[in-house]
Every structure is written in structure tokens, then in C-alpha cells.
Motif scaffolding. Structure first.
Motif, PDB file in Angstrom:
ATOM      1  N   THR A   1      -5.583 -10.160  12.756  1.00 35.44           N
ATOM      2  CA  THR A   1      -5.955  -9.855  11.375  1.00 35.44           C
ATOM      3  C   THR A   1      -7.324  -9.191  11.326  1.00 35.44           C
ATOM      4  O   THR A   1      -7.546  -8.225  10.590  1.00 35.44           O
TER       5      THR A   1
ATOM      6  N   VAL B   1       3.877  -4.937   2.041  1.00 33.01           N
ATOM      7  CA  VAL B   1       3.905  -6.160   1.235  1.00 33.01           C
ATOM      8  C   VAL B   1       3.533  -5.868  -0.212  1.00 33.01           C
ATOM      9  O   VAL B   1       4.160  -6.378  -1.151  1.00 33.01           O
ATOM     10  N   ASP B   2       2.516  -5.035  -0.424  1.00 35.27           N
ATOM     11  CA  ASP B   2       2.088  -4.719  -1.785  1.00 35.27           C
ATOM     12  C   ASP B   2       3.197  -4.051  -2.597  1.00 35.27           C
ATOM     13  O   ASP B   2       3.263  -4.212  -3.817  1.00 35.27           O
TER      14      ASP B   2
ATOM     15  N   PRO C   1       5.510  -9.342  -3.772  1.00 32.03           N
ATOM     16  CA  PRO C   1       4.401  -9.277  -2.816  1.00 32.03           C
ATOM     17  C   PRO C   1       3.940 -10.661  -2.362  1.00 32.03           C
ATOM     18  O   PRO C   1       3.369 -10.801  -1.279  1.00 32.03           O
ATOM     19  N   GLN C   2       4.176 -11.676  -3.170  1.00 33.88           N
ATOM     20  CA  GLN C   2       3.753 -13.022  -2.788  1.00 33.88           C
ATOM     21  C   GLN C   2       4.726 -13.677  -1.819  1.00 33.88           C
ATOM     22  O   GLN C   2       4.342 -14.567  -1.046  1.00 33.88           O
TER      23      GLN C   2
ATOM     24  N   HIS D   1       1.473  -1.657   9.542  1.00 31.70           N
ATOM     25  CA  HIS D   1       1.020  -1.352   8.175  1.00 31.70           C
ATOM     26  C   HIS D   1       1.533  -2.374   7.168  1.00 31.70           C
ATOM     27  O   HIS D   1       2.190  -2.031   6.171  1.00 31.70           O
ATOM     28  N   PRO D   2       1.243  -3.635   7.361  1.00 29.88           N
ATOM     29  CA  PRO D   2       1.817  -4.659   6.491  1.00 29.88           C
ATOM     30  C   PRO D   2       1.279  -4.629   5.065  1.00 29.88           C
ATOM     31  O   PRO D   2       1.993  -4.992   4.135  1.00 29.88           O
ATOM     32  N   GLU D   3       0.028  -4.198   4.885  1.00 29.56           N
ATOM     33  CA  GLU D   3      -0.558  -4.258   3.546  1.00 29.56           C
ATOM     34  C   GLU D   3       0.243  -3.421   2.562  1.00 29.56           C
ATOM     35  O   GLU D   3       0.622  -3.885   1.481  1.00 29.56           O
ATOM     36  N   ALA D   4       0.518  -2.166   2.934  1.00 32.79           N
ATOM     37  CA  ALA D   4       1.256  -1.289   2.024  1.00 32.79           C
ATOM     38  C   ALA D   4       2.670  -1.803   1.790  1.00 32.79           C
ATOM     39  O   ALA D   4       3.174  -1.780   0.664  1.00 32.79           O
TER      40      ALA D   4
ATOM     41  N   GLY E   1       6.114 -11.390   2.530  1.00 31.97           N
ATOM     42  CA  GLY E   1       5.385 -11.373   3.796  1.00 31.97           C
ATOM     43  C   GLY E   1       6.011 -12.202   4.883  1.00 31.97           C
ATOM     44  O   GLY E   1       5.899 -11.874   6.068  1.00 31.97           O
TER      45      GLY E   1
ATOM     46  N   ARG F   1       4.568  -9.374   7.162  1.00 34.85           N
ATOM     47  CA  ARG F   1       3.102  -9.436   7.110  1.00 34.85           C
ATOM     48  C   ARG F   1       2.460  -9.180   8.462  1.00 34.85           C
ATOM     49  O   ARG F   1       1.267  -8.902   8.534  1.00 34.85           O
ATOM     50  N   ASN F   2       3.242  -9.274   9.542  1.00 38.02           N
ATOM     51  CA  ASN F   2       2.707  -9.060  10.888  1.00 38.02           C
ATOM     52  C   ASN F   2       3.216  -7.771  11.526  1.00 38.02           C
ATOM     53  O   ASN F   2       2.962  -7.535  12.707  1.00 38.02           O
TER      54      ASN F   2
END
Length: 614
Positions: A299, A165-166, A199-200, A160-163, A203, A156-157
Motif C-alpha cells: 500500500t 474501486v471508485d 465502492p465500499q 490500479h485498484p483506486e480507479a 474491494g 483492492r489489491n
């Protein structure tokens, strides 16, 4: 030499692993330990959703009243609603083994080796009266991810963590976060457990380990008809010396280890425990506040610089006070973490560490070899070790002052020497990675992918020795002792001969003129030149006076230089020269904390740093 501890936990990572987001188990009270019964306990690393190592005898272990007989068995889970694969062809009949607890109160049952299976199994452990049961157990490949903050840095850190993790939805990729403590914490262990990658949950997984496991899952799927789950045992703490991961008994056997122990003993001698607890609590409070501020700021503004963060929130409150219960003391993580998960059966170890030991870099090679030997003894197995060689880094304050203490090149050399001299140890080069003034570079996908490539080639035997792609695991390597002509004189310069160097070229690296973490320019992508000046080549020469000077370099075409003896055939050559060194005696590449690293092969893998005499 004065110690200079400049690392710390990875920003945004938790000090202790007790967040609800990492718990794989249902909520339990302290009165209902998940793995404990009246007369026996199963080690905390065993839980629902775990992955057991295929093709190896499976160690199941824990503690019990001396003399207690312990039986472990594993069998396919019974059919259940929604469990369509519980009777997959890979499933095997029930396996059972029994052992009697030793007089020291320890037991270890060894179950027979099993083939990979993605169908859920049930592992039960009993003393004949009470039973501990684990469900949704898979059989596959298991690796331990160890080290300090750059292994700790969570998905998560990372970049590009969003892609990432998703998209982290893989029910056959699982991980266990070993509680980060310096003294055994049974409460934290009870809250720990294996997590299924979603995804939960993903991260908080090590970013390096996630990308390693993700690639391993994909590549192994193409080599067999059987689906192979992958499990990761995360066992790391940011800011730890290599001596934190070794026993006192082992450290006392070497001069290097005794020096660390003596420094620690001097720091705690004569201090009251209450005073040390107060100091630790104060530091922990300050660190948690700083860490939360940094996490929130990054963030809100992902591209914020460390110069800005340090100006706004101050530098990381580091080092912490030394105490007998600190995870940062020599032996702390070994006693409270390694010894709690060993000998859980694993295929090998990924190791990313060394930053914290830079002040004592000359001792690192001895300690690294000792640690590998001790861990192999704990597991009673010659575990493969995949070592991440430190990338480039320097603090802005040092760079602004024109200083480079040259500690990191010594650590890198120790890591590479371990790979050359210890069986089944392999080092992954990351010289093209790293970020200026950021000791925690965000691009962990490159590191994880390269570790996976090294494992696939060197551990699993995929690919071919003639391959020059990712499956070789190697970038350009200066020709080794088997060749008498790894470097040789060339008029006023030198010729350096490389192996694994098909398509040798100068290319882009992180932190070059284009900047860092560019999505549109891959690491190693070629630049349109075969010659670079002294300030851009990464090479240096020295003469008889031993003074090093940056040198120009040119990649020679196959027909530009006599290939010489048959030992040179098929290798690639670089001509290196400097007007400041008319009679060079030695050559270096990448021998700095921070500098240019432009040399790659056609697989986009970087040349390893080296220093060689003619």
C-alpha cells in the motif's frame, strides 16, 4: 517426485471471510441465525440482495426435521417509498412450490424458470409455521468463480485498484463471498451474505470476477431490451490443490486422486488433534502477521518488488500444517464450501487454478476432468466451465540458476486438452500475461475481459464464427486435427499454420523489453517486424534426438508461401527454423514457464502454447 508447494493465499486477502466490510446483512447474534427457524434452515448462500439465475428452474434448498413440508415462493416486492421499479413489466406473478423434507433432513424446492428482471422480488420459505424472507432479489445471470489465489486476488489489491474501486458502483452487479474454511463454519456462514457492488463493498470481490461481471453487464445490455443483473458466487481459497475441491469418494476412483489422499493420510496419521490445533494456530498467527506486513508495504509502495519484500519480511510462511480441519487438505474446500453452495442455480463456472498442483502436473488432466464431472453431478447440469490457462511465471531463484522444471507447460496443456475433449469447456489463453517472480500478477482486467468474451461467444452465442475479434474468444490456434497440415517441413525449418489468425503479428506482451503493466502500451500492440530471432520468438524446434533449441520465426505474407490444399485457405503461416536443428521433427511455441510470448491476432489475443510433431 518431491512436492514443491510454492503458492499460497493472494497477498492482502483474508483467510476467512468474516470482515464487516463483506457482510451484506444487518448485525446478528449467534442466537439469531438469519436463515434458521425452529424446524428448518435455508442454505447460507440465500440472502437479501441475491441474484437468481434467469431462464433456468431455480433451486432453493436447506435442511429441516425429516418429514417437514417446505414451501418456497417468489413474487415481485410490494411497492415501497423510493422503489419506483417494483412493478416493472418484467415482473411475473407469484411462483410457488412445495416439497417434503427427506429422511436425511434435506429439502430442495424447485421454482419455475423466470425471465431476467431488475425489479426487486421477495423470496419466502416456510414450513407453515415460521417463515424466512429474502428481499431485493433480482433475476439475471449468475456465475461461480472458483479456484485458488489468482481468482482470490481482490479488486483492492489488483492493478490500479483506486480507479476500479471508485468506479465500482452498479446496483445490478452483486456477489456472494463463500466463507473460506476447510470445515463447515456456521458462524461464518451466518455472517456471510450477498453484497451490492459499491465502492465500499467491491474491494473484497475477486478482481477477475469483478471485471468479468462488469463486462458481461455492459455487453448483455446491448443484446436485449431487458436489463440483466449479474451475480457472482465467489468460491475460492488461495493455495488450494484441485483435490481440495473434490470429494474423497471421487478422489478414491482414480490413481491420481488416491496418491493425494495417501500423502494426506500419511501426514495426519497418529497425530493428536490438540497438537494439530496448536500447530495450526501458530501458523495462522505467523501468516496473518506476514500478510499484514506485505499488505501495508505494498500500500505504501505499490511498485515494491517481491525480492525486496522477501528480504524485509521473509518468504510467505507456506505451506501450512496439514490437519483434518484445514481448507488445504484434499476434500476440505469441497466439504465446507462447494457442498454448501451447490446446487444454487448458476449459468456456469469460471475456474482459475493449477499452480498448487505443478509438482504433480502429469496428474492434472485426470483430476480436472474428474472435478468438472463431479461438479456437474452436484448441480445436475452440464455447466459450462471457463478455464483460465496459466500465464507465464518463474521464481527469480530458478531463473538465476538457469532452471525451468517445465511443470507449468504441462498444466497449460492439460487445461487446453480439457477444452478440446470435454463438451462445454473453454480455455482462455493468458500466455502474454504474468509477471516475473510474482506468482500473483496484478493485471486481472485482461483476464476478466477475456473470460467475458469467451462466455459471450461460447455460452451466450453472441458474435459470429467468422469474427476474429474479442467475441470469438480465441487467439491464434495451431491448426487442429481436422487439418492434415498443421505443421509441415520447409527445407531446414517448419511451417506452422494458425487459425483465428487474421492480422497475425508480433506484439508486446507483459514482461518484454518494455517491462510490466504498461498503461501506454496495450498487450498485443504490434511491433514493427515480421521476423524475430531465436531468443525472442517463443518458438523452438527439435530433431530426431529430442533436444529442443530456440528457433527464429517469420510471419509469412499471404503470397510468400503456397497455400497448399483447400484446408489451408484463409489461415496464416509462420516459418520457423534453427541452424542447430537441420532436420526438425517437432515444433513448440510458448512451451516454458517464463519466456517470450509475442504472437497475436488483430484482436490482440495471444497465440496458445503448443507442441506438435511434423
Amino acid at each position: 517426485m518431491t512436492a514443491s508447494i510454492i503458492t499460497g493465499p493472494a497477498p492482502g486477502s483474508s483467510i476467512t471471510d468474516t470482515d464487516d466490510t463483506t457482510a451484506a446483512q444487518t448485525e446478528e447474534t449467534d442466537r439469531s441465525p438469519r436463515n434458521a427457524r425452529t424446524h428448518f434452515t435455508v442454505a447460507a448462500v440465500f440472502s437479501d440482495h441475491m441474484v437468481l439465475q434467469r431462464r433456468r428452474p431455480i433451486a432453493v434448498f436447506g435442511t429441516a426435521t425429516p418429514g417437514t413440508p417446505i414451501t418456497a415462493s417468489i413474487l415481485p416486492s410490494p411497492p415501497s417509498e423510493g422503489n419506483a421499479i417494483s412493478h416493472a413489466p418484467c415482473c411475473t406473478p407469484q411462483e410457488t412450490a412445495t416439497v417434503r423434507t427427506t429422511t436425511e433432513g434435506r429439502w430442495q424446492v424447485t421454482l419455475p424458470a423466470m425471465g431476467a428482471c431488475a425489479a426487486p422480488h421477495r423470496l419466502t420459505v416456510t414450513d407453515g409455521t415460521e417463515t424466512v424472507q429474502f428481499d431485493d432479489v433480482l433475476i439475471g445471470e449468475v456465475w461461480l468463480a472458483g479456484g485458488q489465489s489468482n481468482m482470490e486476488l481482490e479488486l483492492r489489491n489488483s492493478l490500479h485498484p483506486e480507479a476500479a474501486v471508485d468506479n465500482a458502483h452498479d446496483p445490478l452487479l452483486r456477489f456472494y463471498n463463500t466463507p473460506k474454511t476447510g470445515a463447515v463454519d456456521e458462524r461464518a456462514e451466518r455472517k456471510s451474505g450477498w453484497s451490492v457492488c459499491t465502492p465500499q463493498s467491491a474491494g473484497v470481490m475477486s478482481a477477475v470476477a469483478y471485471y468479468f461481471a462488469n463486462r458481461l453487464r455492459a455487453e448483455l445490455a446491448g443484446t436485449t431490451e431487458v436489463t440483466i443483473p449479474v451475480g457472482i458466487v465467489d468460491c475460492y481459497i488461495g493455495g488450494t490443490s484441485i483435490t481440495c475441491w473434490m470429494s474423497r469418494q471421487r478422489l478414491e476412483t482414480s490413481t491420481a486422486g488416491r496418491e493425494y489422499l495417501n500423502r494426506y493420510d500419511d501426514q495426519v496419521a497418529g497425530r493428536e488433534l490438540d497438537a494439530m490445533r496448536h500447530d495450526w494456530t501458530t501458523w495462522q498467527t505467523n501468516f496473518n502477521a506476514w500478510n499484514a506486513n506485505i499488505d501495508a508495504a505494498r500500500t505504501a509502495e505499490p511498485d515494491v518488488t517481491w525480492e525486496t519484500l522477501n528480504a524485509q519480511y521473509g518468504e510467505c510462511p507456506w505451506p501450512p500444517p496439514m490437519t483434518p480441519f484445514s481448507q488445504y487438505r484434499p476434500c476440505g474446500a469441497f466439504e465446507a464450501m462447494v457442498s454448501r453452495v451447490a446446487p444454487y442455480t448458476v449459468r456456469g463456472v469460471m475456474w482459475y487454478q493449477g499452480e498448487e498442483d505443478e509438482a504433480y502436473c502429469e496428474r492434472y488432466r485426470t483430476l480436472l476432468g474428474d472435478m468438472i464431472d463431479e461438479w456437474r453431478g452436484l448441480w445436475n447440469d452440464r455447466l459450462p466451465f471457463l478455464i483460465v490457462q496459466l500465464p507465464r511465471w518463474i521464481a527469480k531463484s530458478e531463473a538465476d540458476a538457469g532452471r525451468d522444471v517445465m511443470h507449468w507447460p504441462v498444466i497449460r496443456a492439460a487445461q487446453m486438452d480439457a477444452a478440446r475433449t470435454i463438451p462445454d469447456v473453454h480455455t482462455v489463453v493468458t500466455l502474454d500475461c504474468g509477471e516475473f517472480d510474482n506468482i500473483h500478477p496484478l493485471d486481472k482486467k485482461t483476464v476478466g475481459d477475456r473470460l467475458a468474451a469467451m462466455a459471450l461467444r461460447r455460452v451466450y452465442g453472441n458474435g459470429d464464427e467468422s469474427d476474429n475479434g474479442m467475441f470469438t474468444g480465441n487467439g491464434p490456434v495451431v491448426d487442429g486435427p481436422e487439418s492434415t497440415a498443421c505443421v509441415r517441413a520447409d527445407g531446414n525449418g517448419m511451417i506452422v499454420i494458425f487459425r483465428h489468425a487474421d492480422g497475425l503479428h508480433f506484439g508486446h506482451y507483459n514482461g518484454d523489453d518494455l517491462g510490466i503493466n504498461r498503461d501506454d502500451v496495450a498487450l498485443g500492440s504490434p511491433i514493427d517486424t515480421a521476423e524475430l530471432p531465436a531468443n525472442a520468438s517463443g518458438f523452438a524446434l527439435s530433431g530426431g534426438d529430442g533436444v529442443w533449441h530456440a528457433a527464429s520465426a517469420r510471419i509469412l505474407a499471404d503470397d510468400e508461401h503456397d497455400s497448399g490444399s483447400g484446408n489451408d485457405a484463409g489461415r496464416r503461416r509462420v516459418q520457423v527454423w534453427s541452424t542447430a536443428v537441420p532436420e526438425p521433427c517437432a515444433v513448440r511455441y510458448g512451451w516454458f514457464s517464463w519466456g517470450p510470448a509475442p504472437l497475436f491476432n488483430d484482436a490482440g489475443l495471444p497465440a496458445e502454447p503448443f507442441t506438435r510433431e511434423r
